[in-house]
Design a protein around this motif. Structure first.
Motif, PDB file in Angstrom:
ATOM      1  N   GLN A 161       0.829  -1.199   0.000  1.00 16.19           N
ATOM      2  CA  GLN A 161       0.000   0.000   0.000  1.00 16.19           C
ATOM      3  C   GLN A 161       0.867   1.254   0.000  1.00 16.19           C
ATOM      4  N   SER A 162       0.266   2.351  -0.390  1.00 13.27           N
ATOM      5  CA  SER A 162       0.978   3.623  -0.425  1.00 13.27           C
ATOM      6  C   SER A 162       1.375   4.045   0.981  1.00 13.27           C
ATOM      7  N   PRO A 163       2.597   4.554   1.181  1.00 15.00           N
ATOM      8  CA  PRO A 163       2.989   5.035   2.510  1.00 15.00           C
ATOM      9  C   PRO A 163       2.241   6.295   2.933  1.00 15.00           C
ATOM     10  N   TRP A 164       1.543   6.936   1.989  1.00 12.90           N
ATOM     11  CA  TRP A 164       0.766   8.131   2.296  1.00 12.90           C
ATOM     12  C   TRP A 164      -0.638   7.785   2.808  1.00 12.90           C
ATOM     13  N   ARG A 165      -0.997   6.523   2.745  1.00 16.23           N
ATOM     14  CA  ARG A 165      -2.354   6.110   3.116  1.00 16.23           C
ATOM     15  C   ARG A 165      -2.556   6.166   4.632  1.00 16.23           C
ATOM     16  N   MET A 166      -3.675   6.720   5.069  1.00 18.14           N
ATOM     17  CA  MET A 166      -4.016   6.760   6.488  1.00 18.14           C
ATOM     18  C   MET A 166      -4.667   5.442   6.880  1.00 18.14           C
ATOM     19  N   VAL A 167      -4.039   4.707   7.790  1.00 16.21           N
ATOM     20  CA  VAL A 167      -4.473   3.340   8.099  1.00 16.21           C
ATOM     21  C   VAL A 167      -4.924   3.149   9.536  1.00 16.21           C
ATOM     22  N   GLN A 168      -4.642   4.109  10.416  1.00 13.22           N
ATOM     23  CA  GLN A 168      -5.029   3.984  11.821  1.00 13.22           C
ATOM     24  C   GLN A 168      -5.198   5.374  12.407  1.00 13.22           C
ATOM     25  N   ARG A 169      -5.499   5.417  13.665  1.00  9.97           N
ATOM     26  CA  ARG A 169      -5.621   6.719  14.313  1.00  9.97           C
ATOM     27  C   ARG A 169      -4.236   7.371  14.454  1.00  9.97           C
ATOM     28  N   PRO A 170      -4.187   8.680  14.485  1.00 12.59           N
ATOM     29  CA  PRO A 170      -2.888   9.370  14.592  1.00 12.59           C
ATOM     30  C   PRO A 170      -2.192   9.102  15.926  1.00 12.59           C
ATOM     31  N   PHE A 171      -0.877   9.242  15.899  1.00 10.40           N
ATOM     32  CA  PHE A 171      -0.029   9.143  17.092  1.00 10.40           C
ATOM     33  C   PHE A 171      -0.192   7.809  17.824  1.00 10.40           C
ATOM     34  N   LEU A 172      -0.347   6.744  17.046  1.00  4.93           N
ATOM     35  CA  LEU A 172      -0.392   5.413  17.647  1.00  4.93           C
ATOM     36  C   LEU A 172       1.028   5.006  18.026  1.00  4.93           C
ATOM     37  N   ALA A 173       1.255   4.662  19.289  1.00  6.18           N
ATOM     38  CA  ALA A 173       2.595   4.342  19.775  1.00  6.18           C
ATOM     39  C   ALA A 173       3.108   3.039  19.151  1.00  6.18           C
ATOM     40  N   PRO A 174       4.420   2.866  19.087  1.00  6.75           N
ATOM     41  CA  PRO A 174       4.983   1.623  18.546  1.00  6.75           C
ATOM     42  C   PRO A 174       4.488   0.395  19.301  1.00  6.75           C
ATOM     43  N   MET A 175       4.061  -0.624  18.540  1.00  7.58           N
ATOM     44  CA  MET A 175       3.609  -1.924  19.065  1.00  7.58           C
ATOM     45  C   MET A 175       2.372  -1.815  19.964  1.00  7.58           C
ATOM     46  N   ALA A 176       1.678  -0.673  19.884  1.00 10.09           N
ATOM     47  CA  ALA A 176       0.450  -0.545  20.666  1.00 10.09           C
ATOM     48  C   ALA A 176      -0.674  -1.381  20.059  1.00 10.09           C
ATOM     49  N   VAL A 177      -0.622  -1.582  18.746  1.00  8.63           N
ATOM     50  CA  VAL A 177      -1.610  -2.384  18.031  1.00  8.63           C
ATOM     51  C   VAL A 177      -0.859  -3.334  17.117  1.00  8.63           C
ATOM     52  N   ASP A 178      -1.341  -4.572  17.023  1.00  8.23           N
ATOM     53  CA  ASP A 178      -0.699  -5.546  16.144  1.00  8.23           C
ATOM     54  C   ASP A 178      -0.676  -5.040  14.707  1.00  8.23           C
ATOM     55  N   GLY A 179       0.458  -5.248  14.051  1.00 14.72           N
ATOM     56  CA  GLY A 179       0.608  -4.827  12.667  1.00 14.72           C
ATOM     57  C   GLY A 179       1.198  -3.450  12.497  1.00 14.72           C
TER      58      GLY A 179
ATOM     59  N   LEU B  59       4.295  -1.957  13.974  1.00 10.70           N
ATOM     60  CA  LEU B  59       5.506  -2.114  14.775  1.00 10.70           C
ATOM     61  C   LEU B  59       6.089  -0.781  15.211  1.00 10.70           C
ATOM     62  N   PHE B  60       6.076   0.215  14.312  1.00 10.98           N
ATOM     63  CA  PHE B  60       6.665   1.520  14.606  1.00 10.98           C
ATOM     64  C   PHE B  60       5.624   2.612  14.819  1.00 10.98           C
ATOM     65  N   GLY B  61       4.368   2.232  14.971  1.00  2.76           N
ATOM     66  CA  GLY B  61       3.332   3.205  15.247  1.00  2.76           C
ATOM     67  C   GLY B  61       2.877   3.973  14.012  1.00  2.76           C
ATOM     68  N   THR B  62       2.160   5.063  14.246  1.00  5.75           N
ATOM     69  CA  THR B  62       1.670   5.908  13.155  1.00  5.75           C
ATOM     70  C   THR B  62       2.084   7.357  13.400  1.00  5.75           C
ATOM     71  N   ASP B  63       1.977   8.162  12.347  1.00 10.59           N
ATOM     72  CA  ASP B  63       2.384   9.563  12.466  1.00 10.59           C
ATOM     73  C   ASP B  63       1.187  10.459  12.753  1.00 10.59           C
ATOM     74  N   ALA B  64       1.343  11.756  12.556  1.00 15.90           N
ATOM     75  CA  ALA B  64       0.309  12.729  12.911  1.00 15.90           C
ATOM     76  C   ALA B  64      -0.948  12.592  12.069  1.00 15.90           C
ATOM     77  N   LEU B  65      -0.853  11.934  10.914  1.00 11.33           N
ATOM     78  CA  LEU B  65      -2.016  11.756  10.042  1.00 11.33           C
ATOM     79  C   LEU B  65      -2.512  10.320  10.017  1.00 11.33           C
ATOM     80  N   GLY B  66      -1.957   9.477  10.886  1.00 11.91           N
ATOM     81  CA  GLY B  66      -2.391   8.096  10.925  1.00 11.91           C
ATOM     82  C   GLY B  66      -1.754   7.210   9.869  1.00 11.91           C
TER      83      GLY B  66
END
Length: 279
Positions: free
Chosen positions: A37-55, A57-64
């Motif tokens: 998938q595109s790295p620009w795609r928003m896939v989760q909620r923003p600011f998800l910490a690393p390993m907080a959710v399966d899949g 590993l390094f979390g999400t950024d300010a735009l998810g």
């Protein structure tokens, strides 16, 4: 060739560098298969910490967006810019340095003054100006990095050619009637490959740093995810979400460190005196 690899692998630093580079290359080549998938795609909620959710590993950024996907796709961009810009710089610097060293006289003076003109301008400042003029894109970044990187190549090749043009085999080629271009291409340049290879490995590392710095300032290709862009995007929220900046920063650090370690190993392996001493 067998002795070369033996000398290269004798250096612990070069072994570590080769291992890190192998991992980075595998990530760059096979990573898009893991994260299609595109790295620009928003896939989760923003600011998800690393390993907080399966899949993630390094979390999400300010735009998810998935930070891991950005790291994977950014590896390809950083390596591509580093390699292509280095090859372009070599394509400019090697011929100019060879012609200056072999011709000497006014030709040498003119080419060296032209080279020194570029060296008087700070490299990073010139790169910023060139990218801003050409409009930010991967092509303008490659062109800008190549333009600011070729002068050291030209000076190195000129020095090597000056030391080689008086050798017996070069004089024999002159006596037999070969042209200057043939002598440079067939007799002189093959004997300058060792220092050029070492310099090129270090230039790739410098080019990756330049690309990361330009992307950090917002002068990267807006359509491509890169490590420098990720560091720049996360700098304003580093206290809230440190992982957005830290992980791509570590990727840049390890890649540049690996290239420098390999460059030192190549210098030892290609230098007969150092290799004989067992360094």
């Amino acid at each position: 060739m067998k002795q070369f690899w033996k000398n290269l692998l004798r250096n612990p630093g070069s072994v570590v560098g080769l291992l890190i580079l192998a991992v980075v290359l595998l990530v760059a080549v096979l990573g898009p298969l893991i994260f299609p998938q595109s790295p620009w795609r928003m896939v989760q909620r923003p600011f998800l910490a690393p390993m907080a959710v399966d899949g993630f590993l390094f979390g999400t950024d300010a735009l998810g967006r998935d930070v891991a996907a950005g790291l994977i796709h950014g590896a390809r961009v950083s390596l591509l810019v580093g390699l292509v810009s280095t090859l372009a710089a070599l394509a400019i610097g090697v011929p100019l340095g060879a012609v200056a060293g072999y011709a000497g006289g006014r030709v040498d003076d003119a080419l060296m003054r032209f080279t020194e003109f570029f060296q008087t301008i700070p490299s990073f400042a010139l790169a910023i100006v060139l990218v801003a003029i050409l409009q930010p894109s991967i092509y303008s970044m490659v062109a800008a990095i190549a333009i600011v990187s070729w002068p050291p190549v030209a000076r190195l090749v000129r020095g090597e050619v000056l030391s080689l043009r008086s050798r017996e085999y070069v004089q024999a080629a002159v006596v037999t009637g070969h042209t200057g271009g043939w002598i440079i291409w067939r007799e002189i340049l093959p004997n300058t490959l060792s220092p050029i290879i070492v310099l090129a490995s270090l230039m790739v590392a410098t080019a990756i740093l330049l690309e990361s710095s330009l992307s950090f300032l917002g002068l990267g290709d807006p359509n491509l995810m890169s490590w420098g862009y990720m560091v720049g995007a996360g700098r304003t929220v580093i206290r809230q979400a440190w992982w957005i900046t830290v992980f791509p920063g570590i990727a840049i650090l390890l890649t540049v460190l690996a290239l420098n370690l390999v460059g030192e190993g190549l210098n030892d392996a290609l230098n007969p005196r150092l290799a004989k001493e067992g360094r």
